[in-house]
Design a protein around this motif. Structure first.
Motif, PDB file in Angstrom:
ATOM      1  N   GLN A   1     -40.941  14.176  44.173  1.00 11.40           N
ATOM      2  CA  GLN A   1     -41.106  12.830  43.629  1.00 11.40           C
ATOM      3  C   GLN A   1     -40.882  11.802  44.735  1.00 11.40           C
ATOM      4  O   GLN A   1     -40.209  12.093  45.723  1.00 11.40           O
TER       5      GLN A   1
ATOM      6  N   TYR B   1     -34.955  15.871  43.151  1.00  7.78           N
ATOM      7  CA  TYR B   1     -36.205  15.338  42.589  1.00  7.78           C
ATOM      8  C   TYR B   1     -37.443  16.107  43.049  1.00  7.78           C
ATOM      9  O   TYR B   1     -38.376  15.530  43.630  1.00  7.78           O
ATOM     10  N   CYS B   2     -37.413  17.395  42.855  1.00  7.00           N
ATOM     11  CA  CYS B   2     -38.634  18.161  43.124  1.00  7.00           C
ATOM     12  C   CYS B   2     -38.771  19.278  42.089  1.00  7.00           C
ATOM     13  O   CYS B   2     -37.817  19.615  41.392  1.00  7.00           O
TER      14      CYS B   2
ATOM     15  N   TYR C   1     -37.263   4.962  44.625  1.00  5.27           N
ATOM     16  CA  TYR C   1     -36.217   5.860  45.086  1.00  5.27           C
ATOM     17  C   TYR C   1     -35.012   5.062  45.550  1.00  5.27           C
ATOM     18  O   TYR C   1     -33.864   5.411  45.260  1.00  5.27           O
TER      19      TYR C   1
END
Ligand code: PLP
Length: 387
Positions: free
Chosen positions: A299, A279-280, A382
Motif C-alpha cells: 500500500q 501494509y502489504c 501514509y
C-alpha cells in the motif's frame, strides 16, 4: 544481478545449450529429406516427441511441436472453434487467462462466437459449480489455465476435466507456467488439449508444444508442407526442439530438488515480507500456488517506481505479466481477484528460479525494505497514518 522474473523467462540450462549446438552445425539436415543425413535428425525428433509424451502420460502422436505458448493457445482455440462450428459457437474461459487466450477469444467473438468469462474468487480460483452451470448445449470448449502467470494460483484442473468430459465438451488448459512445476497426467486429469512453452523451463525461446488427445480432430493451423502429420506445416525448429527435449529431461531429473528449493525460498520471502513490511498483502492462493511465485501488493506506493528502484540496484522483478507491463494498465488478473485499483498499483511479481539462492533472498529483502519506506515518504496518506 539478482534475477527474480522467471515467469517471464528462464536462462537456457548449460546442458540444454550443449545438446543444441550440433544441430546448428554438423547436424543441420532438414528432417524432411529422404537421405540418411536427415534420418538422424528425424530420429532425434522422434525421441523428443516420445520423451515429452511420456512426461504427461500421452502418446507421441498426440504431441505437436509449435513455436511456443502463444501459438499453441491460438491453435487450440481457433482450431477447435472452426472445427466445431456446426456443433456450437460457445466457449467458456476465465477472466484471468493469459492474453494469448483472452485476445484469441476476443478475436473469435468478432467471428460470431460467444465467450463466457468466468469470474474468480479472491485467491484467483474459478468456481467449478459456476463452470458447470455455464455449460450450454452449444458449448464446444472450456479453456482454463493450469496455473496463473501473475499470482501463481493453480486451478482445480482434475475437477474441470471431469465436468468437461461429463458434458462432452473439450477441455484445453494453458499449462505454460505449470509444466515441470506440477505433475501433469493428461489422462487422469482428462485434459484434451494442453499448451506448453519451452523457455519457461530452461529451454530455448520460440519453441513449445500442443498436446492434442487422439480423439480430438483439430484442423490444421499452418498450411503448407506435411510436417507434424500435416497439421502444422513449416520446417521444424530442430535445434529448438532438441533443446526443449533436453530441458524436459533436466527438469524431470531435478523435479523433487527444484520443488523443495523453490518452495523454501518462496515461503521464506513471503514470511519476511509479511513480518518486516507493514501494509502489504500476498496475492493468490496460499495453498494451491506455484512453487516460485510471490505476488505482493504494497500500500501507499506505485509498483512501477519500486520496480525501477530495484532495477537500479540490479534486481529484476516485474509488475504483472511481462506482456502487460508495457501497457501501463492495472493488470486484469489483479482486477479479477477484486483488488482495489490503488492497491493493485502497488503490486510486484517476484518469480524464483532454480539458480536463485537463499543468500539472494536475504539480499533482496535487505534492499526491498528501505526502498518501500523511501517510496512511502511520498505518500500523503501514509504520512498522515504515521502521524
Ligand atoms: N500462457 C502463459 C500462461 C504464459 O505465461 C505465457 C508467457 O508468458 C504464454 C502463454 C505465452 O508463451 P510464449 O511466450 O511461449 O508465446
Amino acid at each position: 544481478m539478482i534475477y527474480l522474473d522467471h515467469a517471464a523467462t528462464t536462462a537456457v540450462h548449460p546442458e540444454v545449450m550443449k545438446e543444441m549446438i550440433p544441430y546448428f552445425g554438423e547436424l543441420y539436415a532438414n528432417p524432411s529429406g529422404v537421405y540418411e543425413f536427415s534420418e538422424d535428425v528425424q530420429e532425434i525428433l522422434r525421441r523428443v516427441r516420445q520423451k515429452i509424451a511420456d512426461s504427461i502420460h500421452a502418446e507421441p502422436d498426440e504431441i505437436y511441436f509449435t513455436s511456443g505458448g502463444t501459438e499453441s493457445d491460438n491453435w487450440a482455440l481457433i482450431g477447435l472453434a472452426e472445427g466445431l462450428q456446426e456443433k456450437g459457437r460457445h466457449i467458456i474461459t476465465s477472466c484471468i487467462e493469459h492474453h494469448a487466450v483472452l485476445r484469441t477469444c476476443e478475436y473469435l467473438e468478432t467471428r460470431g462466437y460467444e465467450v463466457t468469462y468466468l469470474p474468480v474468487d479472491g485467491e484467483g480460483k474459478i468456481s467449478v459449480r459456476q463452470l458447470e452451470r455455464s455449460i450450454r448445449p452449444d458449448t464446444i470448449l472450456i479453456s482454463i489455465m493450469f496455473a496463473n502467470n501473475e499470482i501463481g494460483t493453480i486451478q482445480p484442473v482434475s475437477k474441470i476435466g471431469q465436468i468437461a468430459r461429463r458434458h462432452h465438451v473439450f477441455f484445453h488448459t494453458d499449462a505454460v507456467q505449470a509444466y515441470l512445476h506440477e505433475k501433469i497426467d493428461v489422462r487422469k486429469m482428462q485434459i484434451d488439449l494442453m499448451s506448453v512453452s519451452s523457455h519457461k523451463f530452461q529451454g530455448p525461446k520460440g519453441v513449445g508444444f500442443l498436446f492434442v488427445r487422439r480423439e480430438v480432430s483439430l484442423p490444421s493451423f499452418m498450411h503448407g508442407g506435411s510436417q507434424e502429420r500435416r497439421k502444422r506445416a513449416g520446417t521444424e525448429n530442430v535445434a529448438g526442439i532438441v533443446g526443449m527435449g533436453k530441458a524436459v529431461a533436466v527438469g524431470e531429473r531435478m523435479f523433487q530438488e527444484n520443488h523443495s528449493h523453490l518452495r523454501k525460498m518462496r515461503d521464506y520471502l513471503i514470511k519476511r515480507i509479511l513480518t518486516d513490511i507493514p501494509y502489504c498483502r500476498v496475492n493468490g492462493s496460499q495453498k494451491e500456488r506455484l512453487d516460485g511465485n510471490v505476488n505482493v501488493s504494497f500500500q501507499f506506493l506505485e509498483g512501477e517506481s519500486l520496480i525501477i528502484l530495484l532495477d537500479m540496484e540490479g534486481i529484476c522483478v516485474s509488475g504483472g505479466s511481462a506482456c502487460a507491463s508495457s501497457e501501463h494498465t492495472v493488470s486484469h488478473v489483479l482486477q479479477g481477484i477484486g483488488l482495489p485499483e490503488e492497491i493493485a498499483r502497488g503490486t510486484i511479481r517476484i518469480t524464483l528460479g532454480v539458480e536463485n539462492t537463499m543468500e539472494e533472498m536475504e539480499n533482496f529483502i535487505k534492499r526491498l525494505i528501505p526502498l518501500v519506506s523511501q517510496l512511502r515518504e511520498f505518500s500523503d496518506e501514509y504520512q498522515k497514518l504515521k502521524g
